[in-house]
Design a protein around this motif. Structure first.
Motif, PDB file in Angstrom:
ATOM      1  N   PHE A  99      33.855  54.022 -29.312  1.00  0.00           N
ATOM      2  CA  PHE A  99      33.052  54.761 -30.282  1.00  0.00           C
ATOM      3  C   PHE A  99      33.908  55.798 -31.016  1.00  0.00           C
ATOM      4  O   PHE A  99      33.856  55.913 -32.244  1.00  0.00           O
ATOM      5  N   ILE A 100      34.697  56.546 -30.268  1.00  0.00           N
ATOM      6  CA  ILE A 100      35.545  57.583 -30.874  1.00  0.00           C
ATOM      7  C   ILE A 100      36.574  56.960 -31.816  1.00  0.00           C
ATOM      8  O   ILE A 100      36.774  57.437 -32.940  1.00  0.00           O
ATOM      9  N   ILE A 101      37.220  55.894 -31.389  1.00  0.00           N
ATOM     10  CA  ILE A 101      38.229  55.239 -32.227  1.00  0.00           C
ATOM     11  C   ILE A 101      37.602  54.694 -33.503  1.00  0.00           C
ATOM     12  O   ILE A 101      38.155  54.855 -34.600  1.00  0.00           O
ATOM     13  N   ASN A 102      36.451  54.083 -33.383  1.00  0.00           N
ATOM     14  CA  ASN A 102      35.768  53.549 -34.579  1.00  0.00           C
ATOM     15  C   ASN A 102      35.405  54.664 -35.553  1.00  0.00           C
ATOM     16  O   ASN A 102      35.555  54.516 -36.766  1.00  0.00           O
ATOM     17  N   ASN A 103      34.931  55.796 -35.039  1.00  0.00           N
ATOM     18  CA  ASN A 103      34.596  56.927 -35.906  1.00  0.00           C
ATOM     19  C   ASN A 103      35.836  57.523 -36.561  1.00  0.00           C
ATOM     20  O   ASN A 103      35.793  57.903 -37.746  1.00  0.00           O
ATOM     21  N   LEU A 104      36.928  57.617 -35.848  1.00  0.00           N
ATOM     22  CA  LEU A 104      38.161  58.122 -36.416  1.00  0.00           C
ATOM     23  C   LEU A 104      38.683  57.192 -37.522  1.00  0.00           C
ATOM     24  O   LEU A 104      39.156  57.656 -38.566  1.00  0.00           O
ATOM     25  N   ILE A 105      38.596  55.920 -37.301  1.00  0.00           N
ATOM     26  CA  ILE A 105      39.041  54.954 -38.309  1.00  0.00           C
ATOM     27  C   ILE A 105      38.188  55.088 -39.572  1.00  0.00           C
ATOM     28  O   ILE A 105      38.714  55.078 -40.696  1.00  0.00           O
ATOM     29  N   LYS A 106      36.878  55.243 -39.418  1.00  0.00           N
ATOM     30  CA  LYS A 106      35.987  55.394 -40.578  1.00  0.00           C
ATOM     31  C   LYS A 106      36.315  56.674 -41.350  1.00  0.00           C
ATOM     32  O   LYS A 106      36.280  56.685 -42.578  1.00  0.00           O
ATOM     33  N   ARG A 107      36.633  57.746 -40.666  1.00  0.00           N
ATOM     34  CA  ARG A 107      36.910  59.025 -41.330  1.00  0.00           C
ATOM     35  C   ARG A 107      38.219  58.994 -42.104  1.00  0.00           C
ATOM     36  O   ARG A 107      38.354  59.643 -43.129  1.00  0.00           O
ATOM     37  N   PHE A 108      39.208  58.277 -41.587  1.00  0.00           N
ATOM     38  CA  PHE A 108      40.514  58.261 -42.247  1.00  0.00           C
ATOM     39  C   PHE A 108      40.633  57.193 -43.326  1.00  0.00           C
ATOM     40  O   PHE A 108      41.648  57.119 -44.005  1.00  0.00           O
ATOM     41  N   LYS A 109      39.617  56.388 -43.517  1.00  0.00           N
ATOM     42  CA  LYS A 109      39.662  55.376 -44.577  1.00  0.00           C
ATOM     43  C   LYS A 109      39.403  55.971 -45.904  1.00  0.00           C
ATOM     44  O   LYS A 109      38.829  56.871 -46.237  1.00  0.00           O
TER      45      LYS A 109
END
Length: 71
Positions: A61-71
């Protein structure tokens, strides 16, 4: 299982002893498998498996949210 032809009572007795020993071996295998299953289903093992699965879900969950924020 093919029927056997016996020539003496001793042959029959020997075959019965063999079958009895095989039966005892199978029973011991079953007892060992039951004991192993009980150990693997103990509360500590279930708790640790749940904890690791939960940690994996949180990290995903954390990794997916971080990826979405940095896109």
């Amino acid at each position: 299982m093919m029927p056997n032809n016996y020539n003496s009572f001793n042959e029959i007795d020997n075959q019965l002893k063999i079958l009895s020993l095989q039966k005892q071996i199978y029973k011991e295998h079953i007892k060992l498998n039951i004991k192993s299953s009980k150990n693997s289903l103990s509360a500590i093992n279930i708790k640790s498996e749940f904890k690791s699965a939960l940690q994996e879900q949180v990290l995903t969950f954390i990794i997916n949210n971080l990826i979405k924020r940095f896109k």
